[in-house]
Motif scaffolding. Structure first.
Motif, PDB file in Angstrom:
ATOM      1  N   ARG A 392       0.856  -1.195   0.000  1.00 51.81           N
ATOM      2  CA  ARG A 392       0.000   0.000   0.000  1.00 51.81           C
ATOM      3  C   ARG A 392       0.889   1.242   0.000  1.00 51.81           C
ATOM      4  O   ARG A 392       1.339   1.707   1.035  1.00 51.81           O
ATOM      5  CB  ARG A 392      -0.922   0.001   1.216  1.00 51.81           C
ATOM      6  CG  ARG A 392      -1.905   1.159   1.239  1.00 51.81           C
ATOM      7  CD  ARG A 392      -2.856   1.057   2.414  1.00 51.81           C
ATOM      8  NE  ARG A 392      -3.902   2.080   2.361  1.00 51.81           N
ATOM      9  CZ  ARG A 392      -4.929   2.160   3.193  1.00 51.81           C
ATOM     10  NH1 ARG A 392      -5.065   1.253   4.160  1.00 51.81           N
ATOM     11  NH2 ARG A 392      -5.822   3.124   3.068  1.00 51.81           N
ATOM     12  N   ASP A 422      -5.032  -0.377  -6.965  1.00 51.64           N
ATOM     13  CA  ASP A 422      -5.459   1.001  -6.736  1.00 51.64           C
ATOM     14  C   ASP A 422      -4.601   1.921  -7.601  1.00 51.64           C
ATOM     15  O   ASP A 422      -3.358   1.813  -7.579  1.00 51.64           O
ATOM     16  CB  ASP A 422      -5.298   1.359  -5.261  1.00 51.64           C
ATOM     17  CG  ASP A 422      -5.764   2.766  -4.954  1.00 51.64           C
ATOM     18  OD1 ASP A 422      -6.970   2.943  -4.707  1.00 51.64           O
ATOM     19  OD2 ASP A 422      -4.931   3.686  -4.967  1.00 51.64           O
ATOM     20  N   THR A 428      -4.637  -1.608  -2.179  1.00 51.96           N
ATOM     21  CA  THR A 428      -5.239  -1.296  -0.885  1.00 51.96           C
ATOM     22  C   THR A 428      -5.864  -2.573  -0.322  1.00 51.96           C
ATOM     23  O   THR A 428      -6.328  -3.435  -1.075  1.00 51.96           O
ATOM     24  CB  THR A 428      -6.339  -0.221  -1.009  1.00 51.96           C
ATOM     25  OG1 THR A 428      -7.288  -0.621  -1.999  1.00 51.96           O
ATOM     26  CG2 THR A 428      -5.738   1.123  -1.371  1.00 51.96           C
ATOM     27  N   TYR A 458      -2.433   2.432   8.093  1.00 52.44           N
ATOM     28  CA  TYR A 458      -2.303   1.966   6.710  1.00 52.44           C
ATOM     29  C   TYR A 458      -2.695   0.492   6.551  1.00 52.44           C
ATOM     30  O   TYR A 458      -2.912   0.013   5.433  1.00 52.44           O
ATOM     31  CB  TYR A 458      -0.871   2.201   6.189  1.00 52.44           C
ATOM     32  CG  TYR A 458       0.203   1.342   6.832  1.00 52.44           C
ATOM     33  CD1 TYR A 458       0.522   0.085   6.312  1.00 52.44           C
ATOM     34  CD2 TYR A 458       0.911   1.793   7.942  1.00 52.44           C
ATOM     35  CE1 TYR A 458       1.516  -0.691   6.890  1.00 52.44           C
ATOM     36  CE2 TYR A 458       1.886   1.030   8.527  1.00 52.44           C
ATOM     37  CZ  TYR A 458       2.188  -0.213   8.009  1.00 52.44           C
ATOM     38  OH  TYR A 458       3.170  -0.985   8.581  1.00 52.44           O
TER      39      TYR A 458
END
Length: 494
Positions: A392, A422, A428, A458
């Protein structure tokens, strides 16, 4: 010593009433005697030789769990062939792909199963009474495998198309004997156990074949469960006095959730196999049934289990329940800079560096594809699969860590976290959650709050999808790519 000799030239003599294979059935278990199993095995070996199947060529088998499939294992090996399990529950396309990968000299199955095989091949018809006949002969020759290859088994295919893995019998037996010696503290086997070795996984998988060989190696009767049912498993344990067994994590979860089971006596030890076991499920099982849950670690590519717990470890290190155990004797582990796990065993040391897994080999060490750490006591902790890790925006998210937090909620029965593409961050995390009950729907805000209490921001999933069940393969592994594809497809414009 080869696999075939374990059954056909056993170290310990059998008696006329010695059971060979027991198939558990709710309407009544079916028992095949040891001598009948041996006779059926010898008949198959003779049938294969008579049909012209050359040594070291592949023999595929489409039989379900049964005495016949056990005879197919050992009959193929006795004839000098290489056994290839093919799950009859696969689609015709999947079966065709696997057969094309190995180009078998013969295929064993019942008539309705052999009708699904399109390519010309020698066809061996299996009768229910362990008799065999040649239905069709193949005229073209096939290429032999290298000496010592006993089985070609396909990987689980959770992240892509299943890949064939060649397994060498001598190396597998060395790994197996190490585990047996560890469990028995080097005490030799002096008599045939009356208690069967229960195999609650498919015989089309390497885990199933391995455990059949394990049973025969320890002179134990083989008990097959064609499909896993928690209540039926409890009956088997009680009826046969099973004190130690293997179970995949999905079966452990099913037993935890079955209200109709009040005891698993006389069960004392369960070894978890085939997939990572959630520490929460291990704790639940131990607290509910008073049974030790000994985790383990292995891969088809490694030849079997290479890391595991002992009963002594369980008693002395209860705080390390989330670890998969310590390496067995003769197993070497090393970690790369990013925590990537490499393993060297008697099996990996013999792999061909120019073969299918050559790009994962270095000085006999095989790159497992897992991210791990070793603690000060030598316990191995698996953080997650490299292929499952979610990147991420440059920050690593391991699905297992997030899943364990979500399972803290009593409203969650099952969960899987995957990385969804993403455009800004690369990936994500998305959570798929199965509610514990249908009467009280899950609140997504509550799940997000739970994650924020225990995880860095996160790592918190960007979405929580509610499902009735998670897609899994036959050994209970979540088909993560299926979940990713589901989200990507939903995002596509109509």
């Amino acid at each position: 010593m080869g696999f075939a000799s374990l059954l056909l030239a056993p170290e310990l003599p059998a008696q006329p009433d010695t059971p060979g294979v027991i198939v558990a059935r709710p309407e009544g278990d079916h028992v095949t005697g040891y001598f009948d199993l041996v006779a059926g095995t010898q008949r198959l070996a003779a049938t294969l030789v008579e049909a012209g199947v050359a040594p070291r060529t592949a023999v595929a088998c489409l039989l379900p769990p049964s005495a016949g499939v056990v005879a197919a294992f050992f009959g193929t090996w006795a004839a000098g062939g290489v056994y290839v399990p093919v799950n009859p529950r696969l689609s015709d396309t999947e079966i065709a792909h696997q057969l094309a990968e190995v180009n078998p000299a013969a295929v064993i199955g019942r008539p309705e199963q052999l009708d699904r095989v399109a390519a010309p091949t020698t066809r061996i018809v299996a009768a229910s009474d362990l008799n065999w006949s040649v239905a069709e002969r193949r005229a073209t020759a096939v290429s032999p495998y290298q000496p010592g290859v006993a089985t070609v088994s396909f990987t689980s295919g959770t992240t892509g198309r299943p890949k064939p893995v060649e397994l060498h019998e001598d190396a597998v037996l060395r790994l197996m004997d190490t585990i047996i010696a560890t469990a028995r503290r080097d005490r030799p086997i002096t008599h045939r156990p009356e208690t069967p070795h229960v195999i609650p996984v498919s015989t089309s998988l390497w885990a199933g074949i391995y455990n059949v060989v394990f049973a025969v190696r320890t002179a134990s009767p083989v008990l097959l469960m064609p499909s896993f049912n928690a209540l039926e498993y409890a009956r088997v344990v009680s009826h046969y006095g099973v004190a130690s067994t293997v179970l995949p994590p999905a079966a452990i979860a099913m037993l935890n959730d079955e209200p109709g089971i009040h005891s698993l006596d006389p069960l004392r030890i369960v070894r978890s196999i085939t997939a990572p076991l959630s520490p929460r499920q291990a704790r639940r099982f131990h607290q509910r049934f008073g049974v030790m849950v000994l985790n383990g670690y292995g891969q088809t590519e490694l030849g079997g289990e290479i890391v595991g717990w002992t009963a002594r470890d369980f008693r002395e290190h209860p705080e390390k329940l989330g670890a998969v155990g310590r390496p067995y004797r003769g197993v070497e582990l090393r970690l790369g800079k990013q925590g990537d796990l490499w393993a060297r065993t008697a099996y990996t040391a013999g792999l061909d560096p120019n073969g299918r897994f050559g790009d994962r080999l270095d000085d006999g060490f095989l790159r497992t594809g897992d991210i791990a750490r070793l603690d000060e006591d030598g316990f191995l902790w698996i953080e997650g699969r490299e292929s499952d890790m979610i990147n991420r925006g440059g920050l690593k998210v391991f699905p297992a860590e997030v899943e364990e937090v979500l399972l803290l909620s009593e409203s969650v029965a099952d969960t899987a976290v995957v990385g969804v593409p993403d455009p800004r961050l690369g990936e994500t995390p998305w959570a798929f959650v199965v509610p514990a009950t249908t009467s009280s729907p899950l609140a997504r805000d509550d799940l997000e709050q739970l994650c924020r209490q225990h995880l860095a921001p996160y790592k918190v999933p960007v979405a929580f999808e509610i499902l009735g069940t998670l897609p899994r393969n036959e050994i209970g592994k979540v088909l993560r790519q299926t979940l990713v594809d589901q989200v990507v497809s939903a995002k596509q414009p109509n």
